[in-house]
Design an enzyme around this catalytic site. Structure first.
Site, PDB file in Angstrom:
ATOM      1  N   LYS A  58      79.860   8.365  42.408  1.00  0.00           N
ATOM      2  CA  LYS A  58      78.944   7.601  41.548  1.00  0.00           C
ATOM      3  C   LYS A  58      79.520   7.445  40.145  1.00  0.00           C
ATOM      4  CE  LYS A  58      74.964   8.890  44.287  1.00  0.00           C
ATOM      5  NZ  LYS A  58      74.097  10.040  44.549  1.00  0.00           N
ATOM      6  N   GLN A 102      71.724  15.192  41.028  1.00  0.00           N
ATOM      7  CA  GLN A 102      72.205  15.161  42.420  1.00  0.00           C
ATOM      8  C   GLN A 102      71.434  16.179  43.250  1.00  0.00           C
ATOM      9  OE1 GLN A 102      74.565  13.005  43.758  1.00  0.00           O
ATOM     10  NE2 GLN A 102      73.857  13.874  45.685  1.00  0.00           N
ATOM     11  N   ASP A 125      66.394   7.207  40.217  1.00  0.00           N
ATOM     12  CA  ASP A 125      66.049   7.347  41.640  1.00  0.00           C
ATOM     13  C   ASP A 125      64.705   6.687  41.950  1.00  0.00           C
ATOM     14  OD1 ASP A 125      68.043   8.553  43.131  1.00  0.00           O
ATOM     15  OD2 ASP A 125      67.529  10.571  42.428  1.00  0.00           O
TER      16      ASP A 125
END
Ligand code: NAP
Length: 292
Positions: A58, A102, A125
């Site tokens: 990412k 994460q 998210d």
């Protein structure tokens, strides 16, 4: 035609992700031209190899798109308070627009509690309770990535959703529940008649067999078999389980022999999920800069 004799159209996620990421890159350029460097911060707790790998991927992608990505790596022994402090620092930093923690995080830490500390506007998210509430009310805000990726996937491949019967197997917080809210919204790429089935519906195949669009969101390998699919239906495989590095999808590959269109085993929903993370990040920066 595949080796199984299937004629199902393959709904690949990669071209969808490429299109979304091209829009993200344009947004980043415009922000930079206005003197704003969009920043997507990442937080890793512990030394899990797979998680460290996902973060590296990412960060690399963030750099390619023109984001800065400040990173904090906490030791596996970090306390809940340590994690909250990192998030509070990022909340207070006006140069950080999005924050990604994460997961999974070590078992002694509570991910949901940490998420509630994060500024909802920086929640890339789209899983913060405030963002779930915004989704339920149809208010703008970061959308949960996998559901948003599935809506984009269907739209990209020209699958009509409006007015059609969508059945989702699974009511989990990451996928089934927010997807049901999203696809029932009044919008040309949604606007569906949505039914959600789960372990409380013993005869769930009765519902999946009548679905024009069936989304598997259970995380039970092979739970969807050809006899659960209406001939010609669109089948989207969202649920997966990992055994080590091996990906075990909810949708058995033989479903391609019955479906009219189906996501591939690998490279279906996954790439669209990651693209939506960056879309949330660039939109967060645009909102913060008054350009959203
Ligand atoms: N492809 C991607 O990029 C991506 C991204 C995120 C998540 N995922 C995957 O999406 C899946 C769903 O995640 P989640 O967190 O939303 O869900 P979750 O919390 O794991 O819940 C799973 C849901 O499936 C239902 N279910 C499980 N076994 C069932 C059975 N035998 N019969 C009927 N229903 C059953 C459960 O029913 P009950 O509620 O009755 O227990 C529950 O509603 C996971 O596999 C996850 O790995 C994929």
């Amino acid at each position: 035609m595949s080796s199984t004799g299937s004629t199902a159209r393959i709904l690949a996620g990669k071209p969808v992700a490429e299109q979304v990421l091209a829009e993200v890159a344009e947004g980043v350029l415009a922000l930079r031209a206005a003197g704003v460097t969009p920043a997507l911060a990442t937080v890793l707790v512990g030394d899990d190899d797979a998680s460290a790998g996902y973060i590296r991927i990412k960060q690399r992608q963030a750099a390619e798109l023109g984001f800065s990505s400040p990173h904090v790596h906490l030791p596996a022994s970090a306390s809940q308070a340590d994690l909250h402090r990192v998030l509070e620092d990022f909340n207070a930093d006006k140069d950080v627009h999005g924050v990604l923690v994460q997961h999974p995080i070590p078992a002694h830490l509570d991910y949901d509690r940490a998420l509630q500390v994060l500024d909802p506007d920086k929640d890339v998210d789209g899983m913060h309770p405030v963002n779930m509430g915004r989704l339920a009310l149809g208010l703008p805000g970061p959308l949960p990535c996998t559901p948003a990726g599935i809506e984009a996937l269907l739209a990209f491949h020209g699958v009509p959703v409006s007015g059609r019967e969508v059945v989702i197997l699974g009511r989990g917080a990451t996928l089934g529940r927010p997807l049901a809210m999203l696809l029932a919204q009044k919008r040309p790429t949604a606007n569906a008649a949505v039914t959600v089935v789960h372990t409380g519906v013993a005869d769930w195949p009765r519902y999946t067999r009548r679905a024009e669009i069936l989304v598997a969101a259970a995380g039970v390998p092979g739970i969807i078999q050809p006899e659960h699919v209406r001939p010609g239906a669109v089948v989207v495989g969202g649920g997966v389980r990992y055994e080590g590095r091996r990906l075990l999808p909810d949708v058995d590959e033989s479903c391609a022999e019955v479906a009219g269109a189906i996501t591939p085993r690998v490279g279906g929903v996954g790439p669209t999920t990651v693209a939506m993370l960056f879309r949330n990040a660039v939109r967060a920066a645009q909102r913060a800069a008054g350009m959203g």
